[in-house]
Write a protein that holds these residues in place. Structure first.
Motif, PDB file in Angstrom:
ATOM      1  N   GLN A 164     -24.507  11.482   4.220  1.00  0.00           N
ATOM      2  CA  GLN A 164     -23.913  10.340   4.349  1.00  0.00           C
ATOM      3  C   GLN A 164     -24.727   9.110   4.191  1.00  0.00           C
ATOM      4  O   GLN A 164     -24.368   7.916   3.977  1.00  0.00           O
ATOM      5  N   THR A 165     -26.134   9.167   4.352  1.00  0.00           N
ATOM      6  CA  THR A 165     -26.953   8.144   4.441  1.00  0.00           C
ATOM      7  C   THR A 165     -27.452   7.678   2.924  1.00  0.00           C
ATOM      8  O   THR A 165     -27.909   8.500   2.276  1.00  0.00           O
ATOM      9  N   MET A 166     -27.461   6.381   2.692  1.00  0.00           N
ATOM     10  CA  MET A 166     -27.904   6.085   1.414  1.00  0.00           C
ATOM     11  C   MET A 166     -29.474   5.457   1.668  1.00  0.00           C
ATOM     12  O   MET A 166     -29.810   4.732   2.440  1.00  0.00           O
ATOM     13  N   PHE A 167     -30.185   6.252   0.745  1.00  0.00           N
ATOM     14  CA  PHE A 167     -31.635   5.939   0.882  1.00  0.00           C
ATOM     15  C   PHE A 167     -32.139   5.292  -0.230  1.00  0.00           C
ATOM     16  O   PHE A 167     -31.805   5.476  -1.315  1.00  0.00           O
ATOM     17  N   ASP A 222     -35.278  19.615  -1.131  1.00  0.00           N
ATOM     18  CA  ASP A 222     -34.632  19.974  -2.550  1.00  0.00           C
ATOM     19  C   ASP A 222     -34.483  18.542  -3.186  1.00  0.00           C
ATOM     20  O   ASP A 222     -33.151  18.160  -3.793  1.00  0.00           O
ATOM     21  N   ASP A 223     -35.514  17.709  -3.222  1.00  0.00           N
ATOM     22  CA  ASP A 223     -35.682  16.499  -3.720  1.00  0.00           C
ATOM     23  C   ASP A 223     -34.683  15.293  -3.198  1.00  0.00           C
ATOM     24  O   ASP A 223     -34.056  14.555  -3.817  1.00  0.00           O
ATOM     25  N   GLU A 224     -34.133  15.868  -2.206  1.00  0.00           N
ATOM     26  CA  GLU A 224     -33.081  14.770  -1.390  1.00  0.00           C
ATOM     27  C   GLU A 224     -33.749  14.272  -0.175  1.00  0.00           C
ATOM     28  O   GLU A 224     -34.557  15.261   0.364  1.00  0.00           O
ATOM     29  N   ILE A 225     -33.540  13.098   0.531  1.00  0.00           N
ATOM     30  CA  ILE A 225     -34.022  12.779   1.897  1.00  0.00           C
ATOM     31  C   ILE A 225     -32.858  12.852   3.106  1.00  0.00           C
ATOM     32  O   ILE A 225     -31.843  12.496   2.688  1.00  0.00           O
ATOM     33  N   TYR A 226     -33.283  13.499   4.181  1.00  0.00           N
ATOM     34  CA  TYR A 226     -32.287  13.495   5.169  1.00  0.00           C
ATOM     35  C   TYR A 226     -33.040  12.762   6.434  1.00  0.00           C
ATOM     36  O   TYR A 226     -34.135  12.963   6.675  1.00  0.00           O
ATOM     37  N   PRO A 227     -32.033  12.531   7.155  1.00  0.00           N
ATOM     38  CA  PRO A 227     -32.357  11.562   8.434  1.00  0.00           C
ATOM     39  C   PRO A 227     -32.330  12.337   9.736  1.00  0.00           C
ATOM     40  O   PRO A 227     -31.749  13.593   9.650  1.00  0.00           O
ATOM     41  N   SER A 228     -33.362  12.187  10.690  1.00  0.00           N
ATOM     42  CA  SER A 228     -33.309  12.979  11.741  1.00  0.00           C
ATOM     43  C   SER A 228     -32.003  12.570  12.509  1.00  0.00           C
ATOM     44  O   SER A 228     -31.482  11.694  12.250  1.00  0.00           O
ATOM     45  N   LEU A 229     -31.785  13.359  13.544  1.00  0.00           N
ATOM     46  CA  LEU A 229     -30.460  13.223  14.534  1.00  0.00           C
ATOM     47  C   LEU A 229     -30.795  11.927  14.919  1.00  0.00           C
ATOM     48  O   LEU A 229     -29.749  11.159  15.226  1.00  0.00           O
ATOM     49  N   ALA A 230     -31.624  11.596  15.774  1.00  0.00           N
ATOM     50  CA  ALA A 230     -31.815  10.279  16.372  1.00  0.00           C
ATOM     51  C   ALA A 230     -31.625   9.141  15.371  1.00  0.00           C
ATOM     52  O   ALA A 230     -30.984   8.172  15.779  1.00  0.00           O
ATOM     53  N   GLU A 232     -30.103   9.105  12.379  1.00  0.00           N
ATOM     54  CA  GLU A 232     -28.666   8.959  11.825  1.00  0.00           C
ATOM     55  C   GLU A 232     -27.913   8.478  12.926  1.00  0.00           C
ATOM     56  O   GLU A 232     -26.724   7.901  12.651  1.00  0.00           O
ATOM     57  N   THR A 233     -27.795   9.038  14.241  1.00  0.00           N
ATOM     58  CA  THR A 233     -26.985   8.788  15.270  1.00  0.00           C
ATOM     59  C   THR A 233     -26.990   7.283  15.527  1.00  0.00           C
ATOM     60  O   THR A 233     -25.906   6.523  15.625  1.00  0.00           O
ATOM     61  N   LEU A 234     -28.369   6.564  15.643  1.00  0.00           N
ATOM     62  CA  LEU A 234     -28.570   5.358  15.770  1.00  0.00           C
ATOM     63  C   LEU A 234     -27.955   4.366  14.602  1.00  0.00           C
ATOM     64  O   LEU A 234     -27.443   3.505  14.460  1.00  0.00           O
ATOM     65  N   ARG A 235     -28.095   4.940  13.278  1.00  0.00           N
ATOM     66  CA  ARG A 235     -27.533   4.179  12.131  1.00  0.00           C
ATOM     67  C   ARG A 235     -26.171   4.124  12.059  1.00  0.00           C
ATOM     68  O   ARG A 235     -25.672   2.895  11.988  1.00  0.00           O
ATOM     69  N   ILE A 236     -25.462   5.405  12.449  1.00  0.00           N
ATOM     70  CA  ILE A 236     -24.032   5.134  12.555  1.00  0.00           C
ATOM     71  C   ILE A 236     -23.410   4.141  13.644  1.00  0.00           C
ATOM     72  O   ILE A 236     -22.651   3.416  13.546  1.00  0.00           O
ATOM     73  N   ALA A 237     -24.076   4.158  14.776  1.00  0.00           N
ATOM     74  CA  ALA A 237     -23.877   3.506  16.047  1.00  0.00           C
ATOM     75  C   ALA A 237     -24.031   2.020  15.559  1.00  0.00           C
ATOM     76  O   ALA A 237     -23.229   1.240  16.319  1.00  0.00           O
ATOM     77  N   LEU A 238     -24.975   1.576  15.026  1.00  0.00           N
ATOM     78  CA  LEU A 238     -25.099   0.086  14.657  1.00  0.00           C
ATOM     79  C   LEU A 238     -24.336  -0.274  13.372  1.00  0.00           C
ATOM     80  O   LEU A 238     -24.235  -1.410  12.955  1.00  0.00           O
ATOM     81  N   GLY A 239     -23.861   0.577  12.684  1.00  0.00           N
ATOM     82  CA  GLY A 239     -22.920   0.373  11.399  1.00  0.00           C
ATOM     83  C   GLY A 239     -23.758   0.221  10.273  1.00  0.00           C
ATOM     84  O   GLY A 239     -23.120  -0.665   9.701  1.00  0.00           O
ATOM     85  N   ILE A 240     -24.804   0.778  10.128  1.00  0.00           N
ATOM     86  CA  ILE A 240     -25.719   0.552   9.019  1.00  0.00           C
ATOM     87  C   ILE A 240     -25.437   1.670   7.930  1.00  0.00           C
ATOM     88  O   ILE A 240     -25.453   2.643   8.126  1.00  0.00           O
ATOM     89  N   LYS A 241     -25.360   0.687   6.619  1.00  0.00           N
ATOM     90  CA  LYS A 241     -24.864   1.942   5.404  1.00  0.00           C
ATOM     91  C   LYS A 241     -26.039   2.471   4.912  1.00  0.00           C
ATOM     92  O   LYS A 241     -26.135   3.550   4.427  1.00  0.00           O
ATOM     93  N   ARG A 242     -27.078   1.822   4.899  1.00  0.00           N
ATOM     94  CA  ARG A 242     -28.529   2.281   4.009  1.00  0.00           C
ATOM     95  C   ARG A 242     -29.775   2.184   4.898  1.00  0.00           C
ATOM     96  O   ARG A 242     -29.990   1.227   5.436  1.00  0.00           O
ATOM     97  N   ILE A 243     -30.375   2.848   4.498  1.00  0.00           N
ATOM     98  CA  ILE A 243     -31.843   2.963   5.237  1.00  0.00           C
ATOM     99  C   ILE A 243     -32.979   2.523   3.717  1.00  0.00           C
ATOM    100  O   ILE A 243     -33.048   3.378   2.889  1.00  0.00           O
ATOM    101  N   THR A 244     -33.769   1.742   3.880  1.00  0.00           N
ATOM    102  CA  THR A 244     -34.836   1.235   2.843  1.00  0.00           C
ATOM    103  C   THR A 244     -36.164   1.985   3.354  1.00  0.00           C
ATOM    104  O   THR A 244     -36.780   1.943   4.539  1.00  0.00           O
ATOM    105  N   ILE A 245     -36.836   2.785   2.367  1.00  0.00           N
ATOM    106  CA  ILE A 245     -38.089   3.443   2.581  1.00  0.00           C
ATOM    107  C   ILE A 245     -39.183   2.481   1.812  1.00  0.00           C
ATOM    108  O   ILE A 245     -39.003   2.714   0.609  1.00  0.00           O
ATOM    109  N   ASN A 246     -40.019   1.869   2.732  1.00  0.00           N
ATOM    110  CA  ASN A 246     -41.078   0.906   2.042  1.00  0.00           C
ATOM    111  C   ASN A 246     -42.360   1.915   2.059  1.00  0.00           C
ATOM    112  O   ASN A 246     -42.615   2.275   3.057  1.00  0.00           O
ATOM    113  N   TYR A 247     -42.970   1.768   0.616  1.00  0.00           N
ATOM    114  CA  TYR A 247     -44.297   2.607   0.592  1.00  0.00           C
ATOM    115  C   TYR A 247     -45.279   1.738   0.230  1.00  0.00           C
ATOM    116  O   TYR A 247     -45.104   0.358  -0.157  1.00  0.00           O
ATOM    117  N   ASP A 248     -46.358   1.966   0.414  1.00  0.00           N
ATOM    118  CA  ASP A 248     -47.654   1.204   0.039  1.00  0.00           C
ATOM    119  C   ASP A 248     -48.656   2.528  -0.505  1.00  0.00           C
ATOM    120  O   ASP A 248     -48.034   3.451  -0.930  1.00  0.00           O
TER     121      ASP A 248
END
Length: 719
Positions: A164-167, A222-230, A232-248
């Motif tokens: 359900q999470t957009m990365f 399988d080439d997809e990214i999955y969030p941890s329970l903590a 994902e629970t917090l993301r939904i509680a905060l009403g956030i739609k997407r998570i950005t992964i910043n690389y260096d």
């Protein structure tokens, strides 16, 4: 210590410091796992020093499947209608969101429909607890948990959970995948898994020592990214739609949820800032939720995590605070860290910072260890270890920056050992150099003092008051012509040099050099010598006495008699290591040395054994028999100096005392320009006891009397 030696010594210490720091840095970079367990233990110790702290927020409550609940509701697993009731009771009391730290990988065997199936009884409307539980999950703000597998086993489940999470991945290098790679899953049964709005993995992966110190927030499967329970629970509680992964350039730098910037390691793992031991967070027994026996204000608008603290259910982990810690509270710590933005993190540049600290500590330890006495080094090292530990501790809990602890402490200890060893070997080398330079120059006592103070600045170049001594054999050219065989001449001269040198060193003098048949020595360098003027004069008098005994032996052996002249003066000279690179000596130079040499050469003119200048005479503390010789201006000097003859005590007879008193009267008259009266006395003295000094003053008086210009001045002054 000469400048060249000092620079060389400093260069050796700096080079050794760089080598030590480089070696430690190589161990840090290329064998990080070797000391990592020790480093982790030290960090755990810092957590315990800090002690327990209250959660930064009160957003999380734990619904505990504890021993009390198991006793009331029976052994685990419970029938799913019980769990459905717990979810309903939470939802009806305005819980914000529920995270299940439980996976329902099998059907409920206690469900009535399952029992009827087993008995082959067909009947409609038989309760299906799995379906009822799934409906409850769907109708409540519940996030399911599941688990990833990291070993590719034959029977492993390959099914992937719905996302359900957009990365969004930023700055990721093409073809690079820094995240943990899962091989399979342990999911809830389909009817339950499919009913949930979302789910998250609850893998708590311990490090090599078996302790949970960090947790993955995201995992790749399988080439997809999955969030941890903590997460994902917090993301939904905060009403956030997407998570950005910043690389260096090193991997994952951080995760971003709107205003929440979560620093992670390069693999997307969060270092947990644990709040304390078990039950630091609010716990409510599951049986109390089931019976609706709780305060609504304890859960309203909060995040509820359902898990277990019961030992029998095997969801206990080791953390920095304790070895038995409920896994569900790990998730609670993660959520609290993120909400409070109270993170511990190792940025990509932390390796450079740790290496910089290693180099800095090596230089500091090397510098301080050389500056203090060996007895104080344990206190220094204790202080440095404490200071480094405190700074790392302060940085950890005030700024969240996780620095390496083990390597700085190891650097301090190792640098100290190596520096002390270098000092030890360097001091041995310096002692050998001192022995080579001073062994034949000074007494045993002075040598021991030199060896005790090899690092003393007294050996460095400086201007210092010294008393300088010159002696020379009269007519040595004739002696060397008479003793034609070189080996006999060397033995002959050594018979003289040996006792003379021993007398000088016995009186704490330093023999500077042997110049053919001459000896040059000085007092009050390199160390301060009390009454150095007296010691120099006494040495000269002892030499004259010793020489008389030596001449008796020489006469018996039909060898030439030795006569010497000695000149002594006191003044400021430059003392220090002088010479070329690789070939130098500790010596004295300056005007005082030139005066001493010229005074000695005047012994022949005055036919005196021992002459001192007024610079030495004025500072003598003991009593000596002194005879004024002259007031002369040496070549190249602007000011004249007084010359005094020191008479041997053996010559101090009653007759000589009378003679000296008469001589002093004549000198007084001479200085007052009563030349006729002075001449009479000098003439009488010379007839009674012929002496070169009397002859000198007789001739001077006659010359002045004959000098017409002087006579005019003399008459004018006597009108």
């Amino acid at each position: 210590m000469p400048v060249g030696s000092k620079i060389k010594e400093n260069s050796i210490y700096i080079l050794s410091s760089i080598i030590i720091a480089t070696l430690i840095s190589f161990i840090y970079i290329f064998t990080p796992k070797l000391p990592s367990s020790i480093d982790n233990r030290l960090k755990d110790y810092m957590f315990n020093i800090r002690g327990e702290v209250a959660p930064k927020t009160d957003s999380v409550v734990i619904i505990d499947i504890d021993e009390k609940s198991l006793q009331s509701l029976g052994q685990w697993p419970w029938s799913r209608d019980i769990l459905a009731t717990i979810l309903k009771n939470l939802s009806s009391n305005d819980i914000a969101i529920i995270g299940l730290d439980i996976v329902f990988a099998e059907q409920d065997r206690t469900s009535p429909h399952k029992i009827f199936e087993k008995l082959n009884i067909e009947k409609e409307n038989i309760p299906n607890y799995d379906s009822e539980f799934a409906q409850t999950v769907a109708s409540t703000p519940t996030i399911l948990g599941y688990q990833f597998e990291f070993q590719a086993l034959d029977h492993i489940n390959k099914e992937a959970p719905a996302i359900q999470t957009m990365f969004i991945e930023k700055n990721k290098k093409l073809g690079e995948n820094y995240l943990l790679q899962a091989k399979g899953t342990i999911l809830n049964i389909p009817v339950i898994q499919d009913s949930s709005y979302s789910s998250g993995f609850f893998n708590n992966i311990p490090d090599d020592s078996g302790v949970i110190r960090s947790v993955p927030l995201i995992i790749s499967y399988d080439d997809e990214i999955y969030p941890s329970l903590a997460l994902e629970t917090l993301r939904i509680a905060l009403g956030i739609k997407r998570i950005t992964i910043n690389y260096d350039e090193n991997g994952v730098k951080n995760l971003q949820l709107n205003d929440y910037l979560i620093p992670t390691d390069r693999h997307g793992r969060l270092i947990i800032n644990f709040r304390g031991k078990e039950k630091t967070f609010k716990y409510i027994s599951a049986i109390d939720i089931y019976n609706n026996n709780f305060k609504k204000e304890d859960i309203v608008n909060k995040i509820a995590l359902i898990g277990t603290s019961a030992a029998a259910l095997m969801d206990l982990r080791a953390t920095p605070f304790e070895s038995i810690f409920p896994g569900v509270e790990v998730h609670a710590n993660v959520i609290d860290n993120i909400i409070a933005k109270d993170f511990l993190y190792e940025p990509s540049w932390v390796n450079g910072a740790n290496i910089f600290i290693i180099f800095l500590l090596v230089l500091i330890v090397g510098y301080l260890t050389r500056k203090i006495h060996l007895l104080f080094i344990p206190f220094l090292i204790t202080g440095l270890l404490f200071s480094a530990s405190y700074l790392i501790y302060y940085t950890l809990f005030n700024y969240g920056l996780v620095l390496n602890i083990f390597f700085p402490l190891m650097t301090i200890v190792l640098s100290t050992i190596v520096t002390i060893m270098l000092q030890y070997f360097y001091e041995i080398k310096k002692k050998d150099e001192i022995k080579n330079k001073f062994a034949s120059k000074v007494s045993k006592d002075v040598m021991e003092q030199l060896l005790k103070n090899v690092n003393n600045k007294q050996l460095e170049a400086q201007n210092k008051e010294i008393t300088v001594f010159f002696s020379d054999i009269r007519g040595f050219t004739k002696i060397s012509e008479d003793i034609k065989q070189p080996e006999l001449l060397v033995k002959y001269i050594n018979k003289y040099m040996t006792p003379m040198s021993e007398i000088i060193t016995k009186n704490k003098g330093t023999i500077d050099k042997y110049i053919g048949d001459a000896i040059m020595a000085y007092w009050n360098a390199p160390f301060d010598i009390e009454d150095h003027e007296d010691k120099a004069v006494k040495s000269a008098l002892e030499q004259l006495i010793e020489l008389e005994q030596l001449n008796i032996t020489l006469k018996k052996n039909n060898q030439p008699r030795i006569d010497i002249g000695i000149g002594i003066t006191t003044g400021i000279a430059t003392v220090g290591e002088i010479g070329s690179i690789g070939r130098s000596d500790y010596t004295v130079i300056g005007d005082t040395i030139n005066i001493g040499s010229r005074v000695e050469s005047l012994c022949k003119y005055y036919n005196a054994k021992l002459i001192i200048t007024n610079f030495t005479k004025d500072k003598l503390k003991d009593t000596y028999i002194l005879r004024y010789l002259d007031y002369v201006q040496l070549k190249g000097k602007d000011e004249a100096i007084e010359l005094w003859e020191v008479i041997n005590e053996d010559a101090n007879t009653d007759g000589f005392k009378v003679e000296l008193a008469i001589y002093n009267e004549a000198i007084k008259l001479y200085k007052e320009k009563e030349l006729h009266e002075a001449k009479k006395i000098f003439n009488k003295l010379n007839k009674t006891n012929p002496s070169e000094i009397y002859k000198i003053y007789l001739l001077r008086c006659e010359d002045y009397i004959k000098n017409k210009e002087f006579q005019e001045v003399y008459k004018h002054e006597n009108k």
